[in-house]
Motif scaffolding. Sequence first.
Motif, PDB file in Angstrom:
ATOM      1  N   SER A  16      47.017  33.831  50.190  1.00 56.83           N
ATOM      2  CA  SER A  16      45.974  33.715  49.170  1.00 56.83           C
ATOM      3  C   SER A  16      44.809  34.649  49.480  1.00 56.83           C
ATOM      4  N   GLN A  17      44.027  34.920  48.430  1.00 60.18           N
ATOM      5  CA  GLN A  17      42.819  35.722  48.577  1.00 60.18           C
ATOM      6  C   GLN A  17      41.612  34.815  48.803  1.00 60.18           C
ATOM      7  N   THR A  18      40.584  35.391  49.392  1.00 63.66           N
ATOM      8  CA  THR A  18      39.284  34.737  49.457  1.00 63.66           C
ATOM      9  C   THR A  18      38.315  35.615  48.683  1.00 63.66           C
ATOM     10  N   VAL A  19      37.712  35.025  47.648  1.00 58.58           N
ATOM     11  CA  VAL A  19      36.861  35.812  46.755  1.00 58.58           C
ATOM     12  C   VAL A  19      35.524  35.118  46.546  1.00 58.58           C
ATOM     13  N   MET A  20      34.569  35.876  46.048  1.00 59.49           N
ATOM     14  CA  MET A  20      33.273  35.321  45.663  1.00 59.49           C
ATOM     15  C   MET A  20      33.220  35.318  44.144  1.00 59.49           C
ATOM     16  N   ILE A  21      32.891  34.166  43.570  1.00 61.12           N
ATOM     17  CA  ILE A  21      32.844  34.055  42.117  1.00 61.12           C
ATOM     18  C   ILE A  21      31.467  33.601  41.647  1.00 61.12           C
ATOM     19  N   SER A  22      31.135  34.037  40.438  1.00 59.31           N
ATOM     20  CA  SER A  22      29.903  33.601  39.774  1.00 59.31           C
ATOM     21  C   SER A  22      30.293  32.638  38.666  1.00 59.31           C
ATOM     22  N   ILE A  23      29.769  31.418  38.709  1.00 55.32           N
ATOM     23  CA  ILE A  23      30.121  30.404  37.716  1.00 55.32           C
ATOM     24  C   ILE A  23      29.431  30.731  36.394  1.00 55.32           C
ATOM     25  N   LEU A  24      30.213  30.720  35.288  1.00 49.77           N
ATOM     26  CA  LEU A  24      29.689  31.097  33.975  1.00 49.77           C
ATOM     27  C   LEU A  24      29.511  29.918  33.026  1.00 49.77           C
ATOM     28  N   SER A  25      29.994  28.729  33.394  1.00 51.27           N
ATOM     29  CA  SER A  25      29.871  27.579  32.494  1.00 51.27           C
ATOM     30  C   SER A  25      29.734  26.300  33.309  1.00 51.27           C
ATOM     31  N   GLY A  26      29.366  25.224  32.628  1.00 53.03           N
ATOM     32  CA  GLY A  26      29.250  23.933  33.292  1.00 53.03           C
ATOM     33  C   GLY A  26      27.931  23.744  34.011  1.00 53.03           C
ATOM     34  N   GLU A  27      27.842  22.646  34.732  1.00 54.08           N
ATOM     35  CA  GLU A  27      26.582  22.298  35.397  1.00 54.08           C
ATOM     36  C   GLU A  27      26.264  23.198  36.583  1.00 54.08           C
ATOM     37  N   PHE A  28      27.262  23.950  37.075  1.00 54.68           N
ATOM     38  CA  PHE A  28      27.030  24.847  38.208  1.00 54.68           C
ATOM     39  C   PHE A  28      26.835  26.295  37.761  1.00 54.68           C
ATOM     40  N   LYS A  29      26.553  26.494  36.487  1.00 60.20           N
ATOM     41  CA  LYS A  29      26.410  27.843  35.941  1.00 60.20           C
ATOM     42  C   LYS A  29      25.354  28.641  36.723  1.00 60.20           C
ATOM     43  N   GLY A  30      25.721  29.870  37.082  1.00 63.04           N
ATOM     44  CA  GLY A  30      24.825  30.732  37.835  1.00 63.04           C
ATOM     45  C   GLY A  30      25.016  30.681  39.332  1.00 63.04           C
ATOM     46  N   GLU A  31      25.782  29.695  39.821  1.00 61.89           N
ATOM     47  CA  GLU A  31      26.005  29.569  41.261  1.00 61.89           C
ATOM     48  C   GLU A  31      27.023  30.612  41.732  1.00 61.89           C
ATOM     49  N   LEU A  32      26.858  31.078  42.966  1.00 57.50           N
ATOM     50  CA  LEU A  32      27.828  31.953  43.618  1.00 57.50           C
ATOM     51  C   LEU A  32      28.593  31.124  44.639  1.00 57.50           C
ATOM     52  N   LEU A  33      29.919  31.068  44.501  1.00 56.29           N
ATOM     53  CA  LEU A  33      30.731  30.238  45.378  1.00 56.29           C
ATOM     54  C   LEU A  33      31.900  31.041  45.937  1.00 56.29           C
ATOM     55  N   GLU A  34      32.293  30.687  47.140  1.00 58.32           N
ATOM     56  CA  GLU A  34      33.483  31.292  47.737  1.00 58.32           C
ATOM     57  C   GLU A  34      34.701  30.470  47.307  1.00 58.32           C
ATOM     58  N   ALA A  35      35.768  31.169  46.905  1.00 57.32           N
ATOM     59  CA  ALA A  35      36.937  30.462  46.389  1.00 57.32           C
ATOM     60  C   ALA A  35      38.220  31.081  46.914  1.00 57.32           C
ATOM     61  N   ASN A  36      39.256  30.253  46.990  1.00 58.43           N
ATOM     62  CA  ASN A  36      40.591  30.723  47.357  1.00 58.43           C
ATOM     63  C   ASN A  36      41.418  30.926  46.095  1.00 58.43           C
ATOM     64  N   SER A  37      42.253  31.967  46.099  1.00 56.44           N
ATOM     65  CA  SER A  37      43.116  32.237  44.953  1.00 56.44           C
ATOM     66  C   SER A  37      44.538  32.473  45.434  1.00 56.44           C
ATOM     67  N   SER A  38      45.438  31.576  45.046  1.00 58.04           N
ATOM     68  CA  SER A  38      46.840  31.713  45.420  1.00 58.04           C
ATOM     69  C   SER A  38      47.508  32.772  44.551  1.00 58.04           C
ATOM     70  N   SER A  39      48.539  33.402  45.074  1.00 56.37           N
ATOM     71  CA  SER A  39      49.288  34.394  44.307  1.00 56.37           C
ATOM     72  C   SER A  39      50.618  33.828  43.824  1.00 56.37           C
ATOM     73  N   SER A  40      50.682  32.520  43.588  1.00 55.07           N
ATOM     74  CA  SER A  40      51.903  31.897  43.079  1.00 55.07           C
ATOM     75  C   SER A  40      52.060  32.185  41.596  1.00 55.07           C
ATOM     76  N   PHE A  41      53.242  31.892  41.061  1.00 62.35           N
ATOM     77  CA  PHE A  41      53.513  32.174  39.655  1.00 62.35           C
ATOM     78  C   PHE A  41      52.856  31.168  38.717  1.00 62.35           C
ATOM     79  N   LEU A  42      52.654  29.938  39.189  1.00 63.05           N
ATOM     80  CA  LEU A  42      52.141  28.898  38.313  1.00 63.05           C
ATOM     81  C   LEU A  42      50.625  28.734  38.397  1.00 63.05           C
ATOM     82  N   TYR A  43      50.069  28.878  39.561  1.00 67.26           N
ATOM     83  CA  TYR A  43      48.631  28.651  39.735  1.00 67.26           C
ATOM     84  C   TYR A  43      47.995  29.835  40.448  1.00 67.26           C
ATOM     85  N   GLY A  44      46.708  30.024  40.163  1.00 64.18           N
ATOM     86  CA  GLY A  44      45.994  31.132  40.766  1.00 64.18           C
ATOM     87  C   GLY A  44      46.321  32.446  40.074  1.00 64.18           C
ATOM     88  N   THR A  45      45.756  33.540  40.592  1.00 59.14           N
ATOM     89  CA  THR A  45      46.014  34.880  40.065  1.00 59.14           C
ATOM     90  C   THR A  45      45.554  35.888  41.105  1.00 59.14           C
TER      91      THR A  45
END
Length: 383
Positions: free
Chosen positions: A68-97
Motif C-alpha cells: 500500500s501507499q502512504t499519502v497525505m490528503i486534504s479533506i474536501l467534505s464533511g466535518e473534517f473539511k480542510g484537515e490534512l491527514l495521512e492515509a493508507n491506500s491499498s492497490s487491490s482491485f476492490l478497494y483503494g486506488t
Amino acid sequence: MKIEICKKNFIRNGCLAVAGILFLLFLYNLNQIEKESFYDTEGRNFVKAKVVEIIEDNETEGGNYIGSQTVMISILSGEFKGELLEANSSSSFLYGTHCEVGKKVIAIVSESNGTFVASIYSVDRAAMIYLIIGIFMLTIILIGGKKGLASVVGLGFTIICILFLFLPLIYRGVSPILAAVVVTLITTCVTMYLIGGWSVKTFASTTGTVIGVIIAGVCAILFSKMTQITGYNVSDIEDLIYVGEKTSIQIGQLMFAGILIAALGAVMDVAMSIASTILEINEKNQTLTRKELFRSGMNVGKDMMGTMSNTLILAFTGGSINTLVFIYAYNYQYNQVMNLHSIGIEIIQGIASSMGVILTVPCVSLITCMLVKRKEMHREVQK
C-alpha cells in the motif's frame, strides 16, 4: 364544447396533482424508519478528499504495485473539511486506488478520542457517473422530444418507487412479492400515462403490462416448485439470512420479487408497442374488423417475442458471466452444471420473464382491439 374539454382537463390535472402530493407525503412517512445497526459505524465517515503528497510509494522497478501507499490528503467534505491527514491506500482491485498528487478520492476517516485514522476507499467517480447519466437523459430527450422527456420522467419515477417505496415496504415486513406487484402497478400506470396520455392505448398497454408481469411471477413460482429451488438458494443467502434475523424482511421471497421487477421493463415495452401498432393500423384503415386488427397485433408481436425473449435471456446471462467463466475454465461435468443452484435460478428468471413477454402479446392485442372497436361503436351511436 371547448369549455367542457378545458373543464375536464382542469379537473383531471387537479386530481392528478392532489394524488401526486398525497403520494409524496405517503413516501415521506413510509421512509421514517429507524434502521437496525449491523455494525458500529460511530466516528466513521466516508468523505471526499484530494491527494496532496505521496509520502511512501508502492511501485516497484518493474512497474508493479505491491502493498500500500502512504499519502497525505486534504479533506474536501464533511466535518473534517480542510484537515490534512495521512492515509493508507491499498492497490487491490476492490478497494483503494493508486494515488497521484492532485487525484480526487473517497477516504474513510475514523475518529477515536481525538485521534484520526484515514484510508483511501476508492476514486471519487461520482461526477463522471452523473455526467454519464446526464448524457443518457439528454440523448433520450434530443431524439424523443416530448415523448423522450416523458420517458425520462417515467424512468425517474420508477427509480423513486424502487428506492423509496419497494425497499421501505419490504424492510417493514411487507411481502416482497406483494410490494413488487404494487410497484409494478404504480410505475406502469404513471409511465404509460406520461407516454400515451389519457387514452385507449394507455389503458390497454397498462392492463397488458400488469397481466404480463403477474404471469412472469406465477411462472417463476411454479418453476421453482418444479425444480425445488427456493429464494434461499441464492449465492448471498448467509448474509441475507443474517439481515432477515435482524429485520422483518422476508428473505425467501426476494428472488421472485426481483423477477417481477426485472420483467417489468421488457413487458412494458412489448405492451406499448403492440397497442400503438394496432391503434396506428386502425387509424389508417378503420374498416378492419376486430379479428383483422388482432391478427395484425399478433403478427407484430411474433417478431417482438424472439427479440425481447433473447434480450431477457442475454441480460440474465450477462449477470452470471463470472459463473459461466468458472464453469468453462474448470471444465465442470454436465450433471454438475445442470444441478447448480445458480444455473437453475438464471434459467428460471430468464424463462419466467420471457413467458410474461410472450403471453403479453395476445393479451394486449385482444384488449386493444376490443377497446378500439367499442369506442368507434360508441361514437356512431352518439352521431
